[in-house]
Design an enzyme around this catalytic site. Structure first.
Site, PDB file in Angstrom:
ATOM      1  N   CYS A 271     223.195  11.240 126.130  1.00 44.44           N
ATOM      2  CA  CYS A 271     223.844  12.449 125.589  1.00 44.44           C
ATOM      3  C   CYS A 271     222.823  13.331 124.886  1.00 44.44           C
ATOM      4  O   CYS A 271     223.095  13.887 123.806  1.00 44.44           O
ATOM      5  CB  CYS A 271     224.977  12.088 124.635  1.00 44.44           C
TER       6      CYS A 271
ATOM      7  N   HIS B 291     221.833  15.068 119.583  1.00 45.23           N
ATOM      8  CA  HIS B 291     222.869  14.537 120.472  1.00 45.23           C
ATOM      9  C   HIS B 291     223.759  15.705 120.888  1.00 45.23           C
ATOM     10  O   HIS B 291     223.917  16.682 120.151  1.00 45.23           O
ATOM     11  CB  HIS B 291     223.674  13.492 119.699  1.00 45.23           C
TER      12      HIS B 291
END
Length: 409
Positions: free
Chosen positions: A364, A121
């Site tokens: 993300c 992430h």
């Protein structure tokens, strides 16, 4: 686990969206909250709202006891050795930034290596990327296998004696991959490197034992595990935290302030400057009570059952590509997919019209999207309150989406 009883405890699920009963399949972004957590946060504001650690009055004492009680619940939840190792932050992102900005800045020098993976992430990529740029260090990526897993052979090849930090997700928020953190930690430590674990997608769904994993740092968020938004946890081994400098200064984290110098409080409070997220921490403590009452093993087993069913049903849809490992034992409770010739945002929009909430976008994780050779994906993520009926609604919605775009175009 009695799924009907579990669902009754989540009032938000008892509603219609766009004329259809809500099917919430976006828990990897944020989970829903049980009534007990909602009531606990409300009770704090209604009955003993006060600052912590400062006042000697009754409300302040009650607030402090509840806040520090939540810290002890977190300690037990992840099996930390001491509450001194539990720091409350704004969330996983803040925790990882704190680790990189304090510990990382002190331990990374020019020519050193920081090892991460393509599945990280942005919260566990950008802090290390920027630190490497600032320090003149090398950012290295562990290659992914075709199914989106990590091989220990590749881990051993990537980590060297120049590696100072290894930062990896316990569970990928896109692929669902469960990484072998315990084994990777052994490899990292054999090279005198430290390991940082992003457990945002792991802590809500499975038992986490920081001592068994032997991780040096671990981060997770309340809002993904039935707790309030805006609060999270940074775990660190005591001896490492003791030698770290705070990155936020102000009230509460100080011991003594002079005109030209200051000293800091002991652990963990030196990292909690200002008024902390009191209601959030207390709510997180109640969320842990809720999850442990059900049992983390039971939650994981149920999610495996739901995910296996979803994988089987979605695999029957022609033109649908599923990303991540096919082995149920290597996959957490989510399915990321694309429909041929249909943009994920269009998929999510049509499903929303049917009352089904999923996530669409790059999640993300833009470097991972590049590795997958896609611009975006759709993701259905599951939690303890989802049912096979929810999966059936999802499948029917995807089939309807596919038929709609086939007929239109």
């Amino acid at each position: 686990m009695n799924i009907k009883e579990v669902r009754r405890q989540f009032p938000i699920l008892d509603q219609e969206v766009n004329g259809h009963p809500l099917v919430y399949l976006d828990s990897a972004a944020t989970s829903q909250k049980p009534q007990s957590v909602i009531d606990t946060v409300s009770k704090y504001y209604q009955e003993y709202n006060s600052n912590v650690h400062r006042g000697v009055h009754t409300l302040g004492t009650r607030a402090t006891d509840a806040y520090e009680g939540a810290r002890e619940k977190v300690r037990k939840f992840i099996h930390a050795a001491s509450t001194e190792e539990i720091v409350f932050t704004k969330g996983t992102t803040a925790s990882l930034n704190l680790i990189a900005s304090s510990f990382g800045a002190d331990h990374i020098n020019e020519g050193d290596e920081i090892v991460i993976s393509y599945m990280e992430h942005h919260s566990n990529l950008i802090p290390w990327q920027q630190l490497a740029k600032k320090k003149g260090a090398t950012l290295k990526y562990i290659p992914l296998q075709k199914d989106g897993t990590l091989s220990l052979e590749d881990v051993q090849k990537t980590i060297t004696d120049q590696t100072k930090v290894v930062a990896l997700a316990l569970v990928s928020n896109v692929l669902g991959t469960i990484n072998p953190i315990k084994e990777i930690a052994k490899i990292a430590h054999s090279h005198n490197a430290y390991i940082v674990v992003d457990a945002a997608q792991g802590a809500p769904h499975m038992k986490v034992d920081v001592q068994e994993l032997d991780c040096d740092f671990l981060a997770f968020s309340s809002h993904k595990m039935c707790g309030p938004t805006g609060v999270g946890v940074m775990y660190g081994k005591k001896q490492l935290l003791e030698n770290m400098e705070p990155i936020e200064y102000g009230g509460e984290m100080i011991d003594f302030v002079d005109l030209y110098d200051s000293t800091w409080k002991e652990l963990p409070w030196k990292f909690e400057g200002g008024t902390p997220i009191i209601a959030g921490a207390i709510g997180l403590g109640k969320a842990i009570d809720f999850l442990e009452e059900i049992g983390m093993d039971e939650i994981l087993a149920y999610e495996h059952e739901i995910t296996d069913y979803a994988f089987e049903q979605l695999s029957e849809i022609e033109g649908l590509t599923i990303y991540g490992p096919k082995d149920p034992g290597s996959r957490a409770g989510l399915v990321t997919f694309n429909i041929a010739d249909v943009h994920p945002h269009d998929v999510a929009t049509v499903l929303d019209s049917e009352g089904i909430a999923i996530r669409a976008g790059h999640h993300c994780a833009q470097p991972l999207m590049k590795w997958l050779d896609v611009s975006a994906t759709a993701r259905a993520s599951f939690y303890l309150y989802n049912t096979k009926e929810d999966i059936d609604r999802l499948v029917a919605g995807i089939v309807k989406t596919k038929e709609y775009f086939t007929n239109v175009f």
